[in-house]
Design an enzyme around this catalytic site. Structure first.
Site, PDB file in Angstrom:
ATOM      1  N   ILE A  66      13.923  37.115  -8.689  1.00 24.69           N
ATOM      2  CA  ILE A  66      14.494  36.709  -7.413  1.00 24.69           C
ATOM      3  C   ILE A  66      14.124  37.790  -6.407  1.00 24.69           C
ATOM      4  CG2 ILE A  66      16.608  36.160  -6.156  1.00 24.69           C
ATOM      5  CD1 ILE A  66      15.770  34.080  -8.312  1.00 24.69           C
ATOM      6  N   THR A 106      18.372  35.473   0.555  1.00 28.33           N
ATOM      7  CA  THR A 106      17.725  34.238   1.019  1.00 28.33           C
ATOM      8  C   THR A 106      17.623  33.220  -0.117  1.00 28.33           C
ATOM      9  OG1 THR A 106      15.574  35.288   0.683  1.00 28.33           O
ATOM     10  CG2 THR A 106      16.450  35.300   2.909  1.00 28.33           C
ATOM     11  N   GLN A 140      18.925  29.359  -0.163  1.00 29.89           N
ATOM     12  CA  GLN A 140      18.134  28.206  -0.600  1.00 29.89           C
ATOM     13  C   GLN A 140      18.938  27.333  -1.556  1.00 29.89           C
ATOM     14  OE1 GLN A 140      14.288  27.411  -0.438  1.00 29.89           O
ATOM     15  NE2 GLN A 140      15.355  27.810   1.452  1.00 29.89           N
ATOM     16  N   GLY A 165       5.834  28.125  -2.745  1.00 33.92           N
ATOM     17  CA  GLY A 165       5.508  29.005  -1.623  1.00 33.92           C
ATOM     18  C   GLY A 165       5.731  30.477  -1.887  1.00 33.92           C
ATOM     19  N   ILE A 182       9.778  27.770   6.553  1.00 37.26           N
ATOM     20  CA  ILE A 182      10.492  26.582   7.047  1.00 37.26           C
ATOM     21  C   ILE A 182      12.003  26.764   6.883  1.00 37.26           C
ATOM     22  CG2 ILE A 182       8.498  25.149   6.574  1.00 37.26           C
ATOM     23  CD1 ILE A 182       9.984  24.017   4.138  1.00 37.26           C
ATOM     24  N   PHE A 197      11.670  20.034   4.219  1.00 37.56           N
ATOM     25  CA  PHE A 197      12.150  19.347   3.009  1.00 37.56           C
ATOM     26  C   PHE A 197      11.143  18.324   2.509  1.00 37.56           C
ATOM     27  CE2 PHE A 197      15.802  20.290   5.849  1.00 37.56           C
ATOM     28  CZ  PHE A 197      16.240  21.414   5.177  1.00 37.56           C
ATOM     29  N   LYS A 225       9.445  32.551  -9.643  1.00 33.15           N
ATOM     30  CA  LYS A 225       9.262  31.106  -9.577  1.00 33.15           C
ATOM     31  C   LYS A 225       9.954  30.642  -8.304  1.00 33.15           C
ATOM     32  CE  LYS A 225      10.432  30.539 -14.068  1.00 33.15           C
ATOM     33  NZ  LYS A 225      10.298  30.402 -15.553  1.00 33.15           N
ATOM     34  N   GLU A 260      13.949  24.044  -4.591  1.00 31.50           N
ATOM     35  CA  GLU A 260      14.182  22.698  -5.103  1.00 31.50           C
ATOM     36  C   GLU A 260      15.117  22.698  -6.304  1.00 31.50           C
ATOM     37  OE1 GLU A 260      10.240  20.365  -3.790  1.00 31.50           O
ATOM     38  OE2 GLU A 260       9.961  21.732  -5.439  1.00 31.50           O
ATOM     39  N   VAL A 283      13.049  28.537  -6.066  1.00 28.52           N
ATOM     40  CA  VAL A 283      14.448  28.103  -6.150  1.00 28.52           C
ATOM     41  C   VAL A 283      14.807  27.014  -5.150  1.00 28.52           C
ATOM     42  CG1 VAL A 283      15.338  30.256  -7.088  1.00 28.52           C
ATOM     43  CG2 VAL A 283      15.256  29.962  -4.615  1.00 28.52           C
TER      44      VAL A 283
END
Ligand code: FES
Ligand code: FES
Lengths: 750, 201
Positions: free
Chosen positions: A632, A637, A641, A527, A484, A257, A704, A708, A706
């Site tokens: 996506i 997953t 997120q 990432g 992570i 995080f 793109k 955050e 997701v």
């Protein structure tokens, strides 16, 4: 490959494996406890010794005396390091020897983190000693025998008291468009409100931990880090050794995080002690040390001034942010989203940063936006209420197709904010909301609905990968990219499988090792898209190599079902790979498409809360997030997120608060019993909807981030729902019971 | 009936006398002698000669190299270290290894392995009941034992009728709240547990 013009159709668009929900390929290892985290490599470090770090007991000042004799004499103790005997290290400003000149605007050695370099104490729990012993218990007991005396100095620990001294940060200049003052003064409807957000702690479940082993002059470091080459740079730079003498392994990272974008005491102290002792050493931070020794999301004070015409069109947008940090620390750029989220001709955004002597403030999930939206999206709710316009309608009326600071010459690559709001309103049942607070009841509970918009800037970072097709038909992917908890293992396997026409169980993914090609790592939601794009090019090169080896020179080559085919001929990939296999590398670099186009992911969050009319306890009953974030890659997953972001947003709204003792300069509630994060009982079933979207300006895989986006705006949706339930407008986060009780306008009912 | 908030709070309030805590005991300068113990871990007898200060958690992780059990806080606040002792779940960081001489200890490694996962492990994979995976072994051990507690009729804070203990999402959320997941896979964890419960019911 440089990505500098919009992506055309490519094999990722087949949507055979990519875009399909896929359980994590690392799942079976994780659920059976076999995935190794950094403190757990026993076979690699026979005879490991245990180091226990001791942290400073004052917030600012200096060590006046330090007595290690009792600790050194304690059973099992091998070494006690303090500033008196620790080897000299190098601070920020010193790049590792032989490394290339830093990029423009980047400080050399910016990841360095020297330990035990003198008696000066800059923050609470700064390392003052390391005690190494044969066993953990011996080291821990001996650490209690180190006697440190301090002379405390007065420090600056209170943002509100210091904010007047703030200055303009180098990387957050004022942003002025039109004439804000005149437009705000003339606007028929205005809000002028100040919100505060507290310091927050990442609180990932795996504490920072490192194990160091030297083989000659080469260091291998198992550590828990989000970006492997940053860890290499930081450790090499601090120790003053070349980067090729440091190998970092972060194969599994127990959450980050943002906390694990930096290095702290554990890798440096482990490396120093291991070198001195000639045997491996491991050092883990204790849970209480994490809060004051490492970094946190810094507190902000934010003044929002919004002026609108009677139709709700924004005429003036003003966002002033005050934040504080250690010297050299970065500002919390809480006004960033206000640049892009809404139209409006007159804009004034300012950030003022002041010096504080608290522990270092740094990135935590969606730095900037996460706290900026807590203020902006509540101020929008306040404006909607004043205007008597539905909050969703108000946001829709202020939508923009281009960067409102730059004008139509910088359009958004994609922007589905309105679609997110409309879809969400329908799915959530927004029409059932009564705009008058306190009208909807369920026994003694007051029910409220809240909404907030979400935006997270799209960042892209160069990233590379190595791929190899073996004679067994298995594709092996190697990259420094980390997982992570984000799902990197799985989405990279999906991309590899899609590109080579393989089933996913024929793809092996190896991550988080600095001996692999350098990669974007996990930060800033870049990432998946960046490392996926790097892998895309590596796979494209591999496809070319396979086609060439197979003797197919046609451009119309198909990869499917483990075979390559062209012109009616077809051969198995395993056979072409043969005994030696075929390997390729690839790398993405990004051109200036992010300059030409405003790029961001968008979303809308909806919350229903129940507030106990007597105790003012808040329960979140349900939440919905609608997101538009490019392709996506793995809906399963990606959904997770978002769920994680939503829960953290609920935490920010209702409980998360690192309380500063302004007398002594430290975070008082430095453990998981006192720093509250959401637990099972706080989180209801929640829903996530992804809108169809491909962003061909973002990368060849058109995705793109997701991770955050999921938190951005969530807390504001909850706060707006609390207002709708109770009439209480709380402008200081978190919305604890006492704060609601002081402002509730609705009578209690038993 | 309208009541004031103060009234309502007074009704439910109760004074709690805090016990005084003593000062720190002097740190012993002589090392405690190692103690010979046997732990029955996942059905196997494991003999250890162990410093009495070693927690059950560190005995598993550092001495037996069973690193599936995680250390998130080391003082009973997160649940990452959850294992079973004689079938009951405990925080292994809050218990010394020497207290468990002869006890049957169940860890994540004993539940199942890739290729032969326990139904709870398989349900966690299917529902994406984790992200980083660090809290996961604790969640899974806790969930298995928690279902057994419900079956045994042990009530919780949210049980309405103490004679009628039944599975519900609210019971799961209450009983699993000692296992923190900062990745917040909570909705997926509850879905996984629900699945296992339904399959076993
Ligand atoms: S490690 Fe035992 S409860 Fe956290
Ligand atoms: S999966 Fe990361 S803490 Fe639960």
């Amino acid at each position: 490959m440089k990505f500098e013009s919009p992506a055309g159709r490519n094999p990722i668009d087949q949507g055979r494996v990519v875009g399909v929900a896929q359980p994590r390929i690392d799942g079976p290892l994780k659920v059976s406890g076999l995935a190794p985290y950094s403190h757990e490599y026993h076979a690699e470090a026979p005879g490991v010794a245990y180091g226990v770090m001791l942290g400073a007991g004052i917030g600012k000042g200096r060590i006046t005396a330090i007595d290690t004799s009792a600790a050194e004499a304690a059973p099992g103790v091998l070494l006690v390091l303090t500033y008196k005997n620790a080897p000299r290290q190098f601070d920020i400003g010193h790049a590792p020897p032989g490394s290339p000149a830093p990029k423009k605007g980047e400080k050399p050695g910016r990841h360095n983190a020297p330990q035990l370099q003198g008696p000066a104490i800059k923050h609470f729990d700064q390392s003052v000693a390391l005690v190494v012993a044969e066993s953990f218990e011996q080291a821990r007991a001996a650490a209690q025998l180190v006697h440190v005396s301090y002379a405390a100095a007065p420090g600056k620990f209170d943002l509100a008291a210091e904010k007047q001294h703030g200055t303009v940060p180098e990387d957050a200049p004022d942003s002025v468009v039109g004439d804000f003052d005149a437009a705000f003064a003339a606007a028929p409807t205005t809000v002028d409100v100040t919100y505060t957000t507290p310091d927050q702690a990442h609180s990932m479940m795996e504490p920072q931990a490192s194990m160091a082993r030297w083989d000659g002059d080469t260091l291998t470091l198992w550590t828990s880090h989000q970006i492997v080459h940053w860890a290499v740079d930081g450790v090499a730079g601090t120790l003053g050794i070349p980067t090729d003498k440091v190998r970092v392994i972060s194969a599994y990272v127990g959450g980050g995080f943002g906390s694990k974008l930096m290095i702290y005491g554990d890798p440096i102290l482990a490396a120093l002690a291991a070198r001195q002792l000639g045997r491996p050493v491991k050092v883990a931070l204790t849970r209480p040390q994490i809060y004051n020794h490492t970094s946190h999301r810094p507190a902000t004070i934010q003044r929002l001034r919004l002026g609108a015409d009677s139709n709700g069109k924004l005429l003036a947008i003003g966002h002033d942010v005050w934040c504080g940090n250690q010297p050299g620390g970065e500002p919390e750029k809480a006004a960033d989203q206000t640049k892009l989220l809404y139209a409006g001709a007159n804009r004034l955004l300012r950030t003022r940063q002041t010096l504080l002597d608290l522990p270092l403030g740094a990135s935590m999930r969606a730095p900037g936006e996460a706290v900026g939206l807590l203020a902006l999206e509540c101020a929008m709710d306040e404006l909607a209420e004043k205007l008597g316009i539905d909050p969703i309608e108000l946001r829709i009326r202020n939508d923009t197709r281009y960067d409102p600071e730059k004008g139509p010459e910088r359009p958004f690559s994609t922007r589905q904010l309105v679609e997110c709001l409309r879809t969400g309103a329908e799915r959530f049942g927004w029409s059932r909301r009564d705009p008058v607070p306190g009208k909807v009841r369920d026994g003694r509970w007051l029910i409220g609905y809240g909404v907030a918009a979400a935006i997270r800037n799209n960042l892209t970072v160069a990233s590379g990968a190595r791929v190899r097709l073996g004679g067994d038909g298995v594709l092996t992917i190697q990259t420094q990219m980390t997982d992570i908890g984000t799902g990197s293992y799985t989405i990279l396997a999906q991309i590899g499988a899609e590109m080579l026409g393989l089933p996913i169980d024929k793809v092996r993914v190896e991550l988080g090792d600095s001996s692999f090609p350098q990669a974007a790592g996990s930060g800033g939601s870049w990432g998946a898209n960046s490392s996926g794009a790097g892998l895309f090019y590596a796979c494209r090169n591999l496809r070319d190599a396979i086609a060439a080896k197979a003797g197919y020179n046609s451009t119309d080559v198909q990869f499917a079902d483990g075979r390559i085919s062209a012109n009616g001929h077809s051969r198995s990939l395993a056979e072409i790979a043969g005994h030696d296999g075929i390997a390729a590398e690839g790398k993405v670099e990004f051109g200036d498409l992010t300059k030409q186009y405003a790029q961001a992911a968008f979303g809308a969050h909806f919350a229903e809360v129940a507030v106990d009319s007597i105790t003012c306890e808040v329960r979140v009953r349900r939440m919905l997030s609608v997101c538009a974030a490019g392709r996506i890659i793995n809906p399963q997953t990606a959904r997770s997120q978002c769920l994680g972001g939503m829960a953290m947003g609920i935490g920010a709204a209702l409980m998360e608060d690192q309380i500063v003792d302004t007398r002594f300069g430290y975070f008082v509630n430095h453990d998981l019993a006192e720093y509250h994060v959401p637990v099972h009982a706080d989180i209801p079933d929640m829903e996530v909807i992804f809108l169809d979207e491909l962003d061909d300006k973002s990368s060849p895989i058109k995705a793109k981030g997701v991770g955050e986006l999921g938190i951005c705006g969530v807390g504001a949706a909850v706060a707006n729902a609390v207002h709708n339930a109770t009439g209480a407008r709380i402008r200081d986060y978190p919305l604890t019971l006492d704060r609601i009780m002081a402002k509730i306008t609705v009578p209690a009912v038993a | 009936m309208p009541v004031t908030r103060r009234d309502a709070m007074m009704i439910g309030g109760a004074a709690v006398a805090a016990a005084a805590t003593g000062g720190n005991a002097a740190v012993p300068h002589q090392p405690p002698a190692p103690v010979a113990i046997t732990l029955r871990v996942n059905g196997k007898a494991r003999r250890l000669s162990i410093d009495p200060r070693v927690t059950l958690l560190d005995a598993l992780r550092e001495h037996l190299h069973l690193t599936g059990t995680k250390k998130g806080c080391d003082h009973g606040q997160c649940g990452a270290c959850t294992v079973t002792v004689e079938g009951r779940r405990i925080n292994s960081c809050l218990s010394l290894a020497v207290m468990h001489h002869g006890d049957a200890i169940g860890t994540i490694e004993g539940l199942g392995r890739p290729g032969a996962l326990h139904p709870m492990q398989a349900a966690f994979v299917a529902h994406d009941g984790f992200q980083c995976g660090y809290c996961t072994p604790g969640q899974i051990c806790s969930a298995v034992a928690m279902l057994a507690e419900i079956r045994a009729g042990i009530p919780s804070h949210v049980t309405d009728d103490l004679m009628q203990v039944a599975f519900s999402d609210a019971e799961v959320r209450e009983r699993m709240s000692g296992n923190i997941c900062r990745c917040a896979a909570y909705p997926n964890i509850v879905a996984a547990i629900r699945d296992v419960q339904e399959a076993g019911a």
